[in-house]
Write a protein that holds these residues in place. Structure first.
Motif, short mmCIF file in Angstrom:
data_model
loop_
_atom_site.label_atom_id
_atom_site.label_comp_id
_atom_site.label_asym_id
_atom_site.label_seq_id
_atom_site.Cartn_x
_atom_site.Cartn_y
_atom_site.Cartn_z
N PHE A 1 99.72 70.65 36.80
CA PHE A 1 99.46 72.06 37.06
C PHE A 1 100.10 72.94 35.99
O PHE A 1 101.15 72.59 35.45
CB PHE A 1 100.07 72.47 38.41
N THR A 2 99.47 74.07 35.73
CA THR A 2 100.10 75.11 34.93
C THR A 2 99.60 76.45 35.45
O THR A 2 98.46 76.58 35.89
CB THR A 2 99.79 74.97 33.42
N GLY A 3 100.47 77.44 35.41
CA GLY A 3 100.06 78.76 35.87
C GLY A 3 101.17 79.77 35.74
O GLY A 3 102.33 79.43 35.47
N HIS A 4 100.81 80.98 35.96
CA HIS A 4 101.73 82.10 35.77
C HIS A 4 102.76 82.19 36.89
O HIS A 4 102.51 81.78 38.01
CB HIS A 4 100.95 83.40 35.66
N ARG A 5 103.87 82.75 36.55
CA ARG A 5 104.94 82.93 37.53
C ARG A 5 104.64 84.09 38.48
O ARG A 5 105.05 84.06 39.63
CB ARG A 5 106.27 83.16 36.81
N LEU A 6 103.94 85.09 37.99
CA LEU A 6 103.61 86.24 38.84
C LEU A 6 102.17 86.14 39.32
O LEU A 6 101.25 86.05 38.51
CB LEU A 6 103.82 87.55 38.07
N ILE A 7 102.01 86.14 40.62
CA ILE A 7 100.69 86.11 41.24
C ILE A 7 100.56 87.38 42.06
O ILE A 7 101.38 87.62 42.96
CB ILE A 7 100.53 84.87 42.15
N GLN B 1 95.39 80.67 34.87
CA GLN B 1 95.67 81.37 33.61
C GLN B 1 94.89 82.67 33.59
O GLN B 1 93.66 82.67 33.58
CB GLN B 1 95.25 80.49 32.43
N THR B 2 95.61 83.78 33.57
CA THR B 2 94.96 85.08 33.55
C THR B 2 95.19 85.83 32.24
O THR B 2 94.76 86.95 32.09
CB THR B 2 95.45 85.96 34.72
N SER B 3 95.88 85.18 31.31
CA SER B 3 96.19 85.80 30.03
C SER B 3 95.96 84.80 28.91
O SER B 3 96.23 83.61 29.09
CB SER B 3 97.66 86.26 30.03
N PRO B 4 95.49 85.26 27.73
CA PRO B 4 95.28 84.34 26.62
C PRO B 4 96.57 83.95 25.89
O PRO B 4 96.53 83.15 24.96
CB PRO B 4 94.35 85.12 25.70
N ALA B 5 97.70 84.50 26.32
CA ALA B 5 98.97 84.21 25.67
C ALA B 5 99.95 83.65 26.69
O ALA B 5 99.75 83.76 27.90
CB ALA B 5 99.53 85.48 25.04
N GLY B 6 101.02 83.04 26.20
CA GLY B 6 102.09 82.56 27.07
C GLY B 6 102.03 81.06 27.30
O GLY B 6 101.18 80.35 26.76
N GLY B 7 102.96 80.59 28.12
CA GLY B 7 103.11 79.17 28.36
C GLY B 7 101.91 78.51 29.01
O GLY B 7 101.55 77.38 28.66
N GLU C 1 92.96 69.91 24.00
CA GLU C 1 93.07 69.07 22.81
C GLU C 1 93.25 67.60 23.17
O GLU C 1 92.80 66.72 22.45
CB GLU C 1 94.25 69.52 21.95
N GLN C 2 93.90 67.33 24.30
CA GLN C 2 94.16 65.96 24.73
C GLN C 2 93.02 65.39 25.58
O GLN C 2 93.10 64.24 26.02
CB GLN C 2 95.48 65.89 25.52
N GLY C 3 91.98 66.20 25.83
CA GLY C 3 90.81 65.72 26.54
C GLY C 3 90.90 65.72 28.06
O GLY C 3 90.10 65.05 28.73
N LEU C 4 91.84 66.46 28.63
CA LEU C 4 91.95 66.52 30.08
C LEU C 4 90.78 67.30 30.68
O LEU C 4 90.23 68.20 30.04
CB LEU C 4 93.26 67.20 30.51
N THR C 5 90.42 66.96 31.89
CA THR C 5 89.45 67.74 32.64
C THR C 5 90.19 68.96 33.18
O THR C 5 91.21 68.83 33.87
CB THR C 5 88.85 66.91 33.80
N LEU C 6 89.68 70.14 32.87
CA LEU C 6 90.34 71.39 33.23
C LEU C 6 89.67 72.01 34.46
O LEU C 6 88.45 72.16 34.49
CB LEU C 6 90.27 72.36 32.05
N ILE C 7 90.48 72.36 35.44
CA ILE C 7 90.02 73.05 36.64
C ILE C 7 90.71 74.41 36.64
O ILE C 7 91.93 74.48 36.78
CB ILE C 7 90.35 72.26 37.91
N ARG C 8 89.94 75.46 36.46
CA ARG C 8 90.52 76.82 36.39
C ARG C 8 90.41 77.49 37.75
O ARG C 8 89.35 77.47 38.39
CB ARG C 8 89.78 77.66 35.36
N LEU C 9 91.50 78.12 38.16
CA LEU C 9 91.53 78.86 39.42
C LEU C 9 91.77 80.33 39.13
O LEU C 9 92.37 80.69 38.12
CB LEU C 9 92.66 78.33 40.31
N GLY C 10 91.33 81.17 40.04
CA GLY C 10 91.57 82.61 39.91
C GLY C 10 90.73 83.21 38.79
O GLY C 10 89.82 82.59 38.25
#
Length: 158
Positions: free
Chosen positions: A8-14, A130-136, A146-155
């Motif tokens: 998982f990856t995502g922003h700290r502020l929701i 991910q709601t921003s093009p910048a950041g972690g 780049e590593q070929g993972l299947t990406l599931i985007r939420l929000g």
């Protein structure tokens, strides 16, 4: 094992108006991956999306005890300075996880990126808020692509 693993990856502020819908999307996405044979979920333990994702995995784990939650934490003192209520949830997640890995004893510049790469390098799927093009989160999404993972985007995403 990698082909059966999601991170998982995502922003700290929701935003408050998005939390309920995001939690529903998380539960649906995790359940869908379990149907595809995913049994391992890796989480970085940050506030916000990571916390919501870990709690969603633990919720689903009650009915699917064969799945595992692995916490890949950037450093042992990650929660230093957090509010008491946030720390209580963090401690609950760590005590409920199947494994907890600390990648460094103390915070240092770059330990968060190391944690993110560590999770991606061991996964086939990435669930991202991910709601921003910048950041972690943006960095992690790019690295996962780049590593070929299947990406599931939420929000609402970039």
């Amino acid at each position: 094992m990698r082909e059966q693993t999601c991170c998982f990856t995502g922003h700290r502020l929701i935003p408050a108006y998005e939390k309920e819908r995001l939690n529903a999307e998380l539960l649906t996405s995790i359940a869908s991956l379990i149907q595809k044979g995913v049994t391992c979920f890796r989480n970085g333990g940050a506030l916000g999306f990571d916390t919501a994702a870990a709690l969603a995995v633990l919720d689903i784990k009650r009915n699917h005890p064969a799945i595992s939650l692995i916490m890949d934490l950037p450093c042992q003192n990650q929660a230093r300075g957090w509010k008491k209520s946030d720390r209580a949830v963090y401690d609950f997640i760590l005590s409920s996880a199947d494994e907890v890995h600390f990648l460094a004893p103390h915070y240092y510049n770059g330990c968060m990126q190391l944690r993110n790469r560590h999770m991606v390098d061991r996964s086939a799927y990435l669930i991202a808020y991910q709601t921003s093009p910048a950041g972690g989160s943006a960095y992690t999404v790019r690295y996962a692509q780049e590593q070929g993972l299947t990406l599931i985007r939420l929000g609402n995403h970039q």
